[in-house]
Motif scaffolding. Sequence first.
Motif, mmCIF file in Angstrom:
data_model
loop_
_atom_site.group_PDB
_atom_site.id
_atom_site.type_symbol
_atom_site.label_atom_id
_atom_site.label_comp_id
_atom_site.label_asym_id
_atom_site.label_seq_id
_atom_site.Cartn_x
_atom_site.Cartn_y
_atom_site.Cartn_z
ATOM 1 N N LEU A 4 1.019 -1.311 -0.009
ATOM 2 C CA LEU A 4 0.073 0.176 0.001
ATOM 3 C C LEU A 4 0.810 1.243 -0.027
ATOM 4 C CD1 LEU A 4 -2.678 -1.056 2.586
ATOM 5 C CD2 LEU A 4 -2.758 -0.874 -0.079
ATOM 6 N N ALA A 5 1.514 1.436 -1.100
ATOM 7 C CA ALA A 5 2.383 2.604 -1.317
ATOM 8 C C ALA A 5 1.810 3.887 -1.742
ATOM 9 C CB ALA A 5 3.555 2.133 -2.140
ATOM 10 N N LYS A 6 1.460 4.672 -0.826
ATOM 11 C CA LYS A 6 0.506 5.829 -1.219
ATOM 12 C C LYS A 6 1.280 6.950 -2.189
ATOM 13 C CE LYS A 6 -1.549 7.551 2.175
ATOM 14 N NZ LYS A 6 -3.016 7.070 1.783
ATOM 15 N N ASN A 11 2.178 13.779 -11.671
ATOM 16 C CA ASN A 11 2.448 14.997 -12.624
ATOM 17 C C ASN A 11 2.189 14.241 -14.220
ATOM 18 O OD1 ASN A 11 2.986 17.082 -10.964
ATOM 19 N ND2 ASN A 11 4.936 16.419 -10.573
ATOM 20 N N ASN A 12 1.556 15.310 -14.884
ATOM 21 C CA ASN A 12 1.389 14.810 -16.484
ATOM 22 C C ASN A 12 2.689 15.450 -17.225
ATOM 23 O OD1 ASN A 12 -0.849 15.232 -19.243
ATOM 24 N ND2 ASN A 12 0.868 13.848 -18.911
ATOM 25 N N LEU A 13 3.768 14.650 -17.356
ATOM 26 C CA LEU A 13 5.064 15.054 -18.163
ATOM 27 C C LEU A 13 5.025 15.611 -19.568
ATOM 28 C CD1 LEU A 13 7.748 13.312 -16.163
ATOM 29 C CD2 LEU A 13 6.614 15.468 -15.489
ATOM 30 N N ALA A 14 4.177 14.601 -20.123
ATOM 31 C CA ALA A 14 4.129 14.682 -21.598
ATOM 32 C C ALA A 14 2.809 13.863 -22.004
ATOM 33 C CB ALA A 14 5.336 13.930 -22.267
ATOM 34 N N PRO A 15 2.314 13.940 -23.273
ATOM 35 C CA PRO A 15 1.206 13.230 -23.372
ATOM 36 C C PRO A 15 1.493 11.502 -23.153
ATOM 37 C CG PRO A 15 1.478 14.680 -25.439
ATOM 38 C CD PRO A 15 2.913 14.772 -24.247
ATOM 39 N N ALA A 16 0.369 11.217 -22.262
ATOM 40 C CA ALA A 16 0.612 9.918 -21.869
ATOM 41 C C ALA A 16 1.750 9.550 -21.226
ATOM 42 C CB ALA A 16 0.510 8.846 -23.291
ATOM 43 N N VAL A 17 2.285 10.228 -20.533
ATOM 44 C CA VAL A 17 3.378 10.014 -19.632
ATOM 45 C C VAL A 17 3.411 10.761 -18.154
ATOM 46 C CG1 VAL A 17 6.049 9.993 -19.526
ATOM 47 C CG2 VAL A 17 5.020 9.802 -21.715
ATOM 48 N N TYR A 18 3.284 10.102 -17.236
ATOM 49 C CA TYR A 18 2.991 10.427 -15.862
ATOM 50 C C TYR A 18 4.327 10.201 -14.890
ATOM 51 C CZ TYR A 18 -1.545 11.225 -17.555
ATOM 52 O OH TYR A 18 -2.929 11.603 -18.078
ATOM 53 N N GLU A 19 4.371 11.172 -14.159
ATOM 54 C CA GLU A 19 5.214 10.905 -13.063
ATOM 55 C C GLU A 19 4.669 10.660 -11.785
ATOM 56 O OE1 GLU A 19 9.049 13.577 -11.382
ATOM 57 O OE2 GLU A 19 6.991 14.608 -11.575
ATOM 58 N N PHE A 20 5.063 9.709 -11.005
ATOM 59 C CA PHE A 20 4.661 9.331 -9.744
ATOM 60 C C PHE A 20 5.492 9.433 -8.680
ATOM 61 C CE2 PHE A 20 1.328 7.536 -12.640
ATOM 62 C CZ PHE A 20 0.192 7.739 -11.915
ATOM 63 N N ILE A 21 5.429 10.160 -7.556
ATOM 64 C CA ILE A 21 6.350 10.208 -6.587
ATOM 65 C C ILE A 21 5.431 9.403 -5.415
ATOM 66 C CG2 ILE A 21 7.580 11.216 -4.791
ATOM 67 C CD1 ILE A 21 7.859 13.721 -6.831
ATOM 68 N N GLU A 78 -4.665 6.585 -15.418
ATOM 69 C CA GLU A 78 -6.184 7.612 -15.545
ATOM 70 C C GLU A 78 -6.960 7.217 -14.395
ATOM 71 O OE1 GLU A 78 -7.655 5.906 -19.300
ATOM 72 O OE2 GLU A 78 -6.228 6.766 -20.547
ATOM 73 N N THR A 79 -6.505 6.290 -13.649
ATOM 74 C CA THR A 79 -7.442 5.992 -12.699
ATOM 75 C C THR A 79 -6.723 6.355 -11.134
ATOM 76 O OG1 THR A 79 -8.291 4.113 -13.431
ATOM 77 C CG2 THR A 79 -8.858 4.562 -11.377
ATOM 78 N N PHE A 80 -5.640 6.555 -11.021
ATOM 79 C CA PHE A 80 -4.910 6.639 -9.609
ATOM 80 C C PHE A 80 -4.635 8.153 -9.394
ATOM 81 C CE2 PHE A 80 -5.141 2.067 -9.693
ATOM 82 C CZ PHE A 80 -4.519 1.541 -8.426
ATOM 83 N N ASN A 81 -4.737 8.498 -8.352
ATOM 84 C CA ASN A 81 -4.429 9.960 -8.304
ATOM 85 C C ASN A 81 -3.767 10.092 -6.811
ATOM 86 O OD1 ASN A 81 -5.891 11.468 -10.505
ATOM 87 N ND2 ASN A 81 -7.693 10.300 -9.669
ATOM 88 N N VAL A 82 -3.452 11.372 -6.374
ATOM 89 C CA VAL A 82 -2.713 11.561 -5.112
ATOM 90 C C VAL A 82 -3.679 11.029 -3.963
ATOM 91 C CG1 VAL A 82 -1.964 13.484 -3.655
ATOM 92 C CG2 VAL A 82 -1.272 13.590 -6.290
#
Length: 283
Positions: A4-6, A11-21, A78-82
């Motif tokens: 369960l890593a929160k 961030n949306n870095l580019a089209p279809a590319v996301y950064e998750f911290i 598309e589904t997971f958020n902060v």
Amino acid sequence: MTKLAKILVKNNLAPAVYEFIIDAPMIAHKCQPGQFVMIRTDENSERIPLTIADFDREKGTITLIVQTVGNTTTHLCETFNVGDDILDVLGPLGMPSHMQKFGTVVCIGGGIGVAPVYPIARAYHELGNKVISIIGARNEELIIFKDKMAAVSDELIITTDDGSAGHKGFVTDPLKAMLEAGEQIDMVLAIGPVIMMKNVAETTRPYGTLTTASLNTIMVDGTGMCGGCRVKVGDENKFACVDGPEFDAHLVDFANLVQRQQMYKGQEMLEYSCGGHCKCVEE
């Protein structure tokens, strides 16, 4: 392994590319440049490998860059958020990048391959190497980590297929120009699409320049048990998940790697198109 890593930042870095911290203190404490994690988004998710693009030991976080390609990555992006939790994050996995003071190191990243190049380039720079970074994409909109790479590089070269930013052409163009001009290059690292890494290897081969490629093979468990990530390196069969992911690019059988990468294309397209919720997957 983190349960369960929160998600702390998205961030949306580019089209279809996301950064998750994400919050993963145990992994952040141990990971080294070049390593990766295996994640499951939820109980119904497949396992997917993601290279650790950055880490902060004090904050206990790791950074993952995800491109929406198939069902699982699309679901994540598309589904997971902060504030949401990723079910499993297993790592750090794989062998860390070999770190030493080579002299002049050229770090090459193509597409989202720029992200895993970043912590390696930073480590080389901190060791006192001269770091020349070449990052490329199809167009300017798809370039990621530009400022991060500039901060850890003595020289940053940008290439785009369409010429919308930097040099019009491929990442091998400036590399070839440097080699032909007789510039001293002690080591080359390439991470990106298989064809790009193959072309980098063929560019440096005539000069005998030490060249390393980080292979993005098909993986199932990431611990060396399934054999799905098998690659041919020289006369040996290696497992990218435990022996790599980095190998001598001049010894990698890229033709074999391309064939293996195509093994599940049909199923991947089917999974992507229907979401894996119909009988056609079973048939």
